[in-house]
Design an enzyme around this catalytic site. Sequence first.
Site, PDB file in Angstrom:
ATOM      1  N   PRO A  86       5.201  -7.025   3.544  1.00  0.00           N
ATOM      2  CA  PRO A  86       5.550  -5.994   2.555  1.00  0.00           C
ATOM      3  C   PRO A  86       6.942  -6.189   1.974  1.00  0.00           C
ATOM      4  CG  PRO A  86       4.470  -4.998   4.423  1.00  0.00           C
ATOM      5  CD  PRO A  86       4.701  -6.441   4.791  1.00  0.00           C
ATOM      6  N   CYS A  87       7.029  -6.098   0.663  1.00  0.00           N
ATOM      7  CA  CYS A  87       8.284  -6.432  -0.008  1.00  0.00           C
ATOM      8  C   CYS A  87       8.996  -5.207  -0.574  1.00  0.00           C
ATOM      9  CB  CYS A  87       8.026  -7.412  -1.153  1.00  0.00           C
ATOM     10  SG  CYS A  87       7.030  -6.729  -2.496  1.00  0.00           S
TER      11      CYS A  87
END
Length: 390
Positions: free
Chosen positions: A69-70
């Site tokens: 997840p960014c």
Amino acid sequence: MKVAGLFAGIGGLERGLAAAGHEPSLLCEIWEPARAVLAARMPDVPCKRDVRELRSLPRETELLTGGFPCQDLSQAGRTAGIGGARSGLVGEIFRLLDRRRVPWVVLENVSFMLQLDKGSGMRTLVEAFEELGYRWAYRVVNSLSFLPQRRERVLFVATTTEVDPASVVLTDEAEPALASTDLNARAHGFYWTEGVRGLGWAPDSIPTLKNGSTVGIASPPAILLPSGDVITPDVRDAERLQGFPENWTSPAEEVSRTSIRWSLVGNAVTVPVAKWLGSRLARPGVYELGRDCELPLNGRWPKAARFDGRRRHAVHINAYPKWEKRSSLTTFLRYDGKPLSVRATRGFLLRTERAKLRFADGFQDRLREHLARMELHANSSNGNFAVAAE
């Protein structure tokens, strides 16, 4: 290689690797709309829900992948760094590697992670891999190498094998044939939600597809066509701009609203990028030592670097491993798209008029002409409605 894909999303990384001959044996994804896509498109691959509940990887796993997840690493996010509640899930990768050193690891993330907090997120990553005995190499790769979408992402490759990871990700380099601005001959992508500090201007291509909001509010770019019309692309073309077949994300509509497909596409790994990487994992090249440079002293990470087991090096290489021939963006688009609305066009123009940005000659004029056409159409439609009501 047998692949375990964590944070799999809609399977862009895994689909590309499979096209290069690698076999997904496990997927892990928690978001229900993405799980619906994986269930429909990769039905024979087991899909676990929560990486935190995954006790270990399948014994046959040779390659662990993670488009982790960014949100906390993205320039558009909270910039909480790699320790953020969501991006901190990358720690689960190290928990699994502590149980068994998988020979190969591939991670993907936004390029802003190289700058965030003077590179602390990247530093955390490389130190953890070095402690586990991995050599690593990474590079910013632009999807424009393969498709008419300008999208920079970090590809990080680590291995415990005798193969140099630099021979996978740092050997191919092409000279891009970047299009120049020509409003009469080419389509141009831009972000209509911006206009004050940035534009995302992209001749004969679109700027990075974004993930929109988690509740499904879409944020597609706009495209100024040579005809003067301004549209937002159809989601089926957006899927194709990421290298998926059109309607790849349609199974998500069974569990969520249609607009969530934009978030799924915006979050995905571009399939041809993953296929290129997979082909180099299968057949590594030869790294040229002359590309090595000194790492900068300001703490920020360069766009490419490697660790040879003893020392870290910056690497001189561009973001284009290939330059695939492609049709013009106008020809690429299969669907008409949706005209940019009166409200969206008017708001964008107001922002550009108070901005200090430099715009292409005639760009704002074409937006004004589009606005006039849209207002005329709206007034005509309202008049017809009033006559019908009488």
